[in-house]
Design a protein around this motif. Structure first.
Motif, PDB file in Angstrom:
ATOM      1  N   PHE A 145       2.056  27.791  -8.499  1.00 27.42           N
ATOM      2  CA  PHE A 145       1.712  27.046  -7.293  1.00 27.42           C
ATOM      3  C   PHE A 145       1.668  28.014  -6.117  1.00 27.42           C
ATOM      4  O   PHE A 145       2.574  28.836  -5.936  1.00 27.42           O
ATOM      5  N   SER A 146       0.609  27.926  -5.343  1.00 24.51           N
ATOM      6  CA  SER A 146       0.520  28.759  -4.144  1.00 24.51           C
ATOM      7  C   SER A 146       0.032  27.902  -2.989  1.00 24.51           C
ATOM      8  O   SER A 146      -0.772  26.980  -3.176  1.00 24.51           O
ATOM      9  N   ILE A 147       0.542  28.187  -1.820  1.00 25.38           N
ATOM     10  CA  ILE A 147       0.125  27.487  -0.611  1.00 25.38           C
ATOM     11  C   ILE A 147       0.098  28.486   0.538  1.00 25.38           C
ATOM     12  O   ILE A 147       1.025  29.265   0.723  1.00 25.38           O
ATOM     13  N   GLU A 148      -1.003  28.462   1.257  1.00 25.63           N
ATOM     14  CA  GLU A 148      -1.201  29.390   2.374  1.00 25.63           C
ATOM     15  C   GLU A 148      -1.624  28.597   3.596  1.00 25.63           C
ATOM     16  O   GLU A 148      -2.486  27.716   3.504  1.00 25.63           O
TER      17      GLU A 148
ATOM     18  N   GLU B 130       7.830  33.946  -4.203  1.00 25.42           N
ATOM     19  CA  GLU B 130       7.390  35.001  -3.293  1.00 25.42           C
ATOM     20  C   GLU B 130       6.940  34.370  -1.982  1.00 25.42           C
ATOM     21  O   GLU B 130       6.125  33.447  -1.982  1.00 25.42           O
ATOM     22  N   ILE B 131       7.471  34.857  -0.898  1.00 24.89           N
ATOM     23  CA  ILE B 131       7.114  34.365   0.433  1.00 24.89           C
ATOM     24  C   ILE B 131       6.619  35.543   1.261  1.00 24.89           C
ATOM     25  O   ILE B 131       7.331  36.531   1.433  1.00 24.89           O
TER      26      ILE B 131
ATOM     27  N   VAL C 212       3.123  31.235   0.310  1.00 30.43           N
ATOM     28  CA  VAL C 212       4.192  30.998  -0.674  1.00 30.43           C
ATOM     29  C   VAL C 212       3.551  30.950  -2.056  1.00 30.43           C
ATOM     30  O   VAL C 212       2.541  30.259  -2.260  1.00 30.43           O
ATOM     31  N   ARG C 213       4.144  31.666  -2.990  1.00 32.94           N
ATOM     32  CA  ARG C 213       3.668  31.652  -4.375  1.00 32.94           C
ATOM     33  C   ARG C 213       4.875  31.435  -5.281  1.00 32.94           C
ATOM     34  O   ARG C 213       5.822  32.219  -5.263  1.00 32.94           O
ATOM     35  N   LEU C 214       4.836  30.358  -6.056  1.00 35.68           N
ATOM     36  CA  LEU C 214       5.935  29.998  -6.952  1.00 35.68           C
ATOM     37  C   LEU C 214       5.436  29.999  -8.388  1.00 35.68           C
ATOM     38  O   LEU C 214       4.450  29.326  -8.713  1.00 35.68           O
ATOM     39  N   THR C 215       6.133  30.744  -9.247  1.00 39.07           N
ATOM     40  CA  THR C 215       5.801  30.792 -10.669  1.00 39.07           C
ATOM     41  C   THR C 215       6.993  30.265 -11.460  1.00 39.07           C
ATOM     42  O   THR C 215       8.116  30.751 -11.323  1.00 39.07           O
ATOM     43  N   LEU C 216       6.734  29.252 -12.289  1.00 45.11           N
ATOM     44  CA  LEU C 216       7.778  28.650 -13.114  1.00 45.11           C
ATOM     45  C   LEU C 216       7.439  28.866 -14.583  1.00 45.11           C
ATOM     46  O   LEU C 216       6.322  28.583 -15.023  1.00 45.11           O
ATOM     47  N   ASN C 217       8.386  29.396 -15.327  1.00 45.40           N
ATOM     48  CA  ASN C 217       8.214  29.552 -16.778  1.00 45.40           C
ATOM     49  C   ASN C 217       8.661  28.271 -17.468  1.00 45.40           C
ATOM     50  O   ASN C 217       9.804  27.826 -17.315  1.00 45.40           O
TER      51      ASN C 217
END
Length: 352
Positions: A294-297, A334-335, A344-349
């Motif tokens: 998920f990423s949001i800018e 990552e922010i 913001v970039r969120l990576t979930l395994n």
């Protein structure tokens, strides 16, 4: 009397069955020329001695010494205790069991030894220690396994309670922002207020009733985000806001509820409200190779000079804690903040 009241009958029965299983094991290895009466009588005493050694070590020495990190004293006490039990068994055999059943011990290593010789024979000590301690090893393993299960259960309960607390903190944070929006429109008697109430009702239905599980279908989380975006878009005209939400997902993927909502909230709160020009928000959600990405800018208002205070960071901080609980070592957040944008970039395994 109080001691008797605290006795757990099921626990006592389980211990009796444990030692009975040893008696059955010994009987299974009995020679055919040995009578059952003498065999059971003698081994009842031997099992009694094994039980003394086990309970003294597991319920007295280990809790009082090993669990308190007194390792040297634990080793010395354990050896002393086992030797005391060994000495008791040797004296019991010499003065009671051997005279009562003289033929039973003819092949026993210490049969012709005196008591002092038995107590100082390293060969005999090693052999009898092995006999005394192997039930202790089994009993200790069972006790350790039960303790680990209790600890795991407590850890799960603690984790569940922490998540409930975090969600209780997150939900009012979201409601506070949304009700502020609604309040502003009702003051203006805006016709959009009923639509906002309808959208808010759908969001509350999800927040209060459908997100009690640790994980939900990702499609439900997307519906929540889209409702929130629709609610926010009612406040701004096309000249104020340019927002896009792209998706490429497997519908059977699961995600922790409300994890993504805080990032969307922050994008609107810090990227749109104070923006005098056109605000831009770009969102993307995809699943691939057992991952949710998920990423949001969002653009940053150039006229904004105030820094984010502690209250405004509550939602983000709670998300970090939830990620640590639900995705331990299985997430990457990552922010990136520049003068003109916030990313913001969120990576979930996950396991799909």
């Amino acid at each position: 009397m109080n001691f008797l009241k605290n006795i757990d009958p099921k626990r006592v029965l389980s211990h009796c069955l444990f030692w009975l299983s040893f008696m059955l094991l010994y009987i299974n290895g009995k020679s055919e020329d040995i009578g059952y009466y003498s065999f059971i009588f003698i081994y009842s005493f031997k099992i009694f001695v094994q039980a003394i050694a086990a309970y003294g070590l597991i319920y007295w020495i280990i809790p009082n010494l090993l669990n308190k990190k007194k390792h040297i004293l634990f080793i010395l006490s354990s050896i002393s205790w086992l030797y005391f039990v060994f000495a008791f068994l040797m004296i019991l055999k010499y003065y009671y069991l051997e005279p009562k059943f003289p033929g039973f011990f003819d092949d026993w290593l210490g049969h012709k030894m005196t008591v002092p010789e038995r107590l100082t024979s390293f060969k005999l000590i090693f052999r009898e220690f092995s006999f005394i301690t192997y039930p202790i090893i089994i009993m200790g393993f069972i006790s350790f396994n039960r303790k680990q299960q209790r600890l795991l259960k407590l850890e799960e309960e603690k984790k569940s309670m922490e998540l409930k607390v975090l969600k209780n903190q997150l939900n009012p944070h979201f409601l506070f922002n949304t009700l502020n929006n609604l309040y502003a429109l009702t003051l203006k008697k805006d016709d959009k207020a009923p639509e906002i109430i309808a959208k808010l009702s759908e969001i509350l239905d999800f927040v209060l009733y459908r997100c009690n599980d640790d994980f939900v279908c990702i499609k439900k989380e997307i519906n929540l985000l889209e409702n929130y975006i629709s609610l926010e878009k009612l406040r701004y005209n096309e000249n104020r806001l340019d927002i896009s939400f792209t998706k490429d997902i497997h519908e059977d993927s699961k995600i922790s509820p409300l994890i993504l909502l805080t990032f969307v909230e922050n994008a609107f709160k810090h990227g749109v409200i104070n923006e005098t020009e056109k605000a831009v928000i770009r969102m993307n959600l995809e699943t691939k190779r057992q991952q949710i990405i998920f990423s949001i800018e969002n653009t940053k208002p150039q006229n904004e000079t105030a820094s984010i205070d502690n209250k405004e960071q509550i939602g983000l901080e709670n998300v970090r804690k939830q990620l640590d609980l639900l995705y331990p070592k299985k997430h990457q957040l990552e922010i990136e903040e520049t003068q003109r944008k916030y990313l913001v970039r969120l990576t979930l395994n996950i396991s799909i």
